[in-house]
Design an enzyme around this catalytic site. Structure first.
Site, PDB file in Angstrom:
ATOM      1  N   LEU A   1       1.722   6.400 -11.617  1.00 12.60           N
ATOM      2  CA  LEU A   1       2.749   6.049 -10.639  1.00 12.60           C
ATOM      3  C   LEU A   1       2.308   6.594  -9.291  1.00 12.60           C
ATOM      4  O   LEU A   1       1.895   7.753  -9.196  1.00 12.60           O
ATOM      5  CB  LEU A   1       4.108   6.638 -11.029  1.00 12.60           C
TER       6      LEU A   1
ATOM      7  N   VAL B   1      -0.003  11.076 -11.406  1.00  9.67           N
ATOM      8  CA  VAL B   1       0.378  10.791 -10.024  1.00  9.67           C
ATOM      9  C   VAL B   1      -0.810  10.219  -9.259  1.00  9.67           C
ATOM     10  O   VAL B   1      -1.869  10.854  -9.167  1.00  9.67           O
ATOM     11  CB  VAL B   1       0.893  12.060  -9.324  1.00  9.67           C
ATOM     12  N   LYS B   2      -0.617   9.019  -8.705  1.00 12.11           N
ATOM     13  CA  LYS B   2      -1.675   8.383  -7.909  1.00 12.11           C
ATOM     14  C   LYS B   2      -1.584   8.857  -6.464  1.00 12.11           C
ATOM     15  O   LYS B   2      -0.530   8.798  -5.834  1.00 12.11           O
ATOM     16  CB  LYS B   2      -1.549   6.853  -7.963  1.00 12.11           C
ATOM     17  N   ILE B   3      -2.724   9.317  -5.967  1.00 13.14           N
ATOM     18  CA  ILE B   3      -2.838   9.869  -4.625  1.00 13.14           C
ATOM     19  C   ILE B   3      -3.904   9.072  -3.865  1.00 13.14           C
ATOM     20  O   ILE B   3      -4.994   8.848  -4.395  1.00 13.14           O
ATOM     21  CB  ILE B   3      -3.257  11.352  -4.674  1.00 13.14           C
TER      22      ILE B   3
END
Length: 215
Positions: free
Chosen positions: A56, A82-84
């Protein structure tokens, strides 16, 4: 090589899971927006449906806001990654998230040097966008191959997650290079299943059996 499905569509997720090919799911703001409705509700349903990792993505572009969003995203389930984005502020956030033990996927990676920085800061995954590189007359798969060499040189635990996949050849080349994960649109997974010789061969077998039964 693990297969992730690049979608937020629940029907597609269920179908690929039924095939036994679903190792995880990746999403992004564009993919989530295609499904409409309440994105939080959709994200929660995906996390419940999928046994493996679910990526996400944060929307913020400064590291403090990214950290705040990341804390919210991981509340959807223990399988959230977590997509960064691969930007300087993203690297600041990545370092802190790594220290907090939060799994991360550094997205919009287009060079081996970018992948090296993400791996050095402890990213769980890096996502090279091979299709977009190909679209600029650069070799996306060559970049992946260089990443594989760099990661192996230094024994990084970061996994290479090949993204922006446009056709089955990307899957084949990823496997030959030794990418850890590939995330695919539903249509590409279905293309992998199909081959015209399989179809014609099955049709011939069935026709021969039918003729045999009539004797």
């Amino acid at each position: 090589m693990q297969f992730f499905l690049d979608t937020a569509n629940l029907d597609q997720i269920r179908e690929v899971a039924d095939l036994g090919l679903l190792d995880g799911v990746t999403t992004n703001p564009t993919i989530m927006s295609r499904e409409g409705g309440d994105w939080r509700e959709q994200a929660a349903r995906i996390c419940e449906l999928v046994d493996g990792p679910v990526s996400l993505e944060v929307i913020a572009t400064n590291h403090e806001a990214m950290i705040k969003e990341a804390k919210d995203l991981v509340s959807f389930g223990p399988n959230v990654v977590v997509k960064i984005p691969m930007i300087a502020e993203g690297l600041k956030a990545l370092r802190e998230l790594t220290e907090r033990g939060i799994k991360t996927n550094v997205t919009l990676v287009f060079s081996p040097a970018q992948a090296l920085l993400a791996a050095k800061l402890g990213a769980t995954y890096v996502s090279p966008f091979v299709g977009r590189l190909d679209g600029l007359s650069q070799s996306g798969m060559e970049a992946v191959e260089q990443m594989r060499t760099i990661f192996d040189n230094y024994d990084f635990s970061t996994k290479i997650l090949v993204a922006s996949v446009r056709h089955p050849l990307h899957v084949l080349e990823s496997g030959l290079i030794g990418a850890d994960v590939i995330t695919l649109p539903y249509s590409t997974i279905m293309q992998l299943v199909q081959h015209p010789l399989t179809d014609s061969g099955l049709a011939a077998f069935l026709a021969d059996w039918e003729a045999f039964q009539k004797k």
